[in-house]
Design an enzyme around this catalytic site. Structure first.
Site, PDB file in Angstrom:
ATOM      1  CB  SER A 294      -0.906   0.010   1.237  1.00 50.88           C
ATOM      2  OG  SER A 294      -1.584   1.247   1.367  1.00 50.88           O
TER       3      SER A 294
ATOM      4  CE1 TYR B 123      -6.388   4.323  -2.038  1.00 51.56           C
ATOM      5  CE2 TYR B 123      -4.712   3.706  -0.441  1.00 51.56           C
ATOM      6  CZ  TYR B 123      -5.972   3.544  -0.976  1.00 51.56           C
ATOM      7  OH  TYR B 123      -6.823   2.607  -0.458  1.00 51.56           O
TER       8      TYR B 123
ATOM      9  CB  THR C 172      -6.873   1.802  -5.024  1.00 56.15           C
ATOM     10  OG1 THR C 172      -6.074   0.663  -4.715  1.00 56.15           O
ATOM     11  CG2 THR C 172      -8.204   1.684  -4.303  1.00 56.15           C
TER      12      THR C 172
ATOM     13  CE  LYS D  53      -7.365  -4.130  -3.682  1.00 57.38           C
ATOM     14  NZ  LYS D  53      -8.308  -3.296  -2.896  1.00 57.38           N
TER      15      LYS D  53
ATOM     16  CG  HIS E 119     -11.357  -0.384  -0.266  1.00 57.24           C
ATOM     17  ND1 HIS E 119     -10.662   0.368  -1.178  1.00 57.24           N
ATOM     18  CD2 HIS E 119     -10.621  -0.332   0.876  1.00 57.24           C
ATOM     19  CE1 HIS E 119      -9.570   0.867  -0.614  1.00 57.24           C
ATOM     20  NE2 HIS E 119      -9.524   0.443   0.635  1.00 57.24           N
TER      21      HIS E 119
END
Length: 397
Positions: free
Chosen positions: A113, A136, A162, A260, A284
């Site tokens: 992440s 992100y 994402t 995603k 999620h």
């Protein structure tokens, strides 16, 4: 491997969940375990697997089962990918490195992440296997570009973008547990909630020895340094990804791109039209928009929308090897798991993650043998019964 996660104490993923619950403060455990609002989608993700039933072929000898597959050209020892789980360092010291190491030893992908407490370079170095970087856009475009370049230089082989976090979902457990107040580091706001931490002295000692409240080492704000943990909610709301962003992301990243957060046939087609290399059917883990359908329920629609134009991975609700089998029978190339390994991480660090992977691998082999199927490559819809309305929806799209 630690005896605390070995049989008979730990037989399945739920046992790891209970072990994590015993070790972690409530605010940390509920961060892993909880979902958005009434948690309808969180529960639906798991229940969907119960509605798909198996059709075994008996009296078939399968002395060896071949679990190997590839996703976007990457060889995996089994069709399993560790999903990005933010803030893993709260669960166990150097949590992201521990999970990456366990994945590498198992021959599967670890996805890091953006919201990690460990430097991406250290995570890549910890794994013997392939690592993907989940993106992100927190901190702005320049910050994201810097992270992409660092990921490329560190050897990450794919970028997972994402798309389902326009705002953070309303995770009511976090509010009740005072997650926001505990992040302030200020005694006054923390006081009503701090007992959660004090009642878990072993976790607290390890947390403090690991540096205490972390910063996000891979979100380096120009002129300010790594983003503070307390800033993450506002940063996410200011950093939603749009389809237009994929253009400059593609210019910055020459390797495979995975989207995603795809949940409908329409978005699946749009992702493919944008030139992505794979997509992940994901809600999620039920942590964003509550009340959407389970991901397994949406998988046939997404697959019908994209055909053979791209590879499709399923995320959400995987707790047993038979769940993996059902997803593959419906057409998924592989599955991503988040909570299943996060429970292991929270319970016992790297050994817990390894145990989670071991459980799913053993489950998968046993299920294949009982089905009379010698290879994951041979799984198809003939091995399952699917609710008729799932396929009726596909016929209309």
């Amino acid at each position: 491997m630690s005896r605390s996660v070995q049989p008979p104490r730990v037989i399945n993923i739920e046992d790891l969940r209970q072990a994590a619950k015993r070790r972690l403060p409530r605010v940390i455990f509920d961060y892993i375990d909880g979902g958005a609002e009434a948690e309808q989608t969180l529960r639906a993700n798991g229940r969907a697997f119960e509605t798909v039933t198996l059709r075994p072929r008996c009296a078939v000898a399968t002395p060896v089962c071949d679990l190997r597959t590839t996703v976007i050209g990457t060889s995996l020892s089994m069709p399993l990918i560790l999903a990005p789980v933010g803030s893993s360092r709260l669960m166990y010291p150097r949590g992201e490195e521990a999970a990456a190491r366990a994945a590498g030893q198992a021959g599967i992908v670890y996805t890091l992440s953006t919201l990690s407490g460990c430097r991406l370079e250290d995570v890549a170095a910890a794994s013997q296997g392939p690592v993907w970087y989940q993106l992100y856009l927190v901190g702005g475009r320049d910050c994201a570009l810097a992270g992409i370049e660092r990921a490329r230089a560190a050897g990450f082989s794919a970028l997972a973008v994402t798309i389902d976090t326009a705002v953070a979902g309303l995770r009511e457990r976090d509010l009740r547990n005072g997650a926001k107040e505990l992040l302030t580091g200020k005694l006054g706001p923390m006081l009503p909630f701090v007992n959660q931490l004090l009642t878990k002295p072993r976790w607290l000692a390890a947390f403090l020895a690991d540096g205490g409240l972390m910063k996000f080492a891979n979100v380096v704000i120009p002129g300010e340094g790594p983003m503070l943990y307390a800033d993450v909610t506002n940063a996410l709301e200011e950093a939603m990804v749009t389809w237009q962003d994929l253009r400059w992301i593609r210019d910055a990243w020459s390797g495979p791109i995975i989207i995603k957060g795809v949940h409908t046939g329409e978005d699946a087609r749009r992702a493919v039209d944008a030139g992505v290399d794979a997509l992940v059917v994901s809600n999620h883990g039920g942590r964003q928009l509550d009340g959407v359908a389970a991901t397994l329920r949406m998988l046939p629609e997404v697959l019908a929308a994209v055909g053979d134009r791209t590879e499709v991975v399923l995320d959400g609700g995987i707790r047993r090897g038979s769940d993996i089998v059902k997803a593959l029978c419906l057409g998924a190339r592989a599955v991503m798991v988040g909570r299943a390994y996060a429970y292991g991480l929270g319970a016992a660090g790297e050994t817990g993650v390894s145990r989670a992977i071991e459980i799913l691998r053993a489950d998968l082999i046993r299920t294949l043998k009982l089905l009379g199927c010698a290879s994951v490559a041979d799984l198809d819809r003939s091995f399952i019964d699917v609710p008729a309305d799932w396929l009726a929806t596909v016929a209309k799209t």
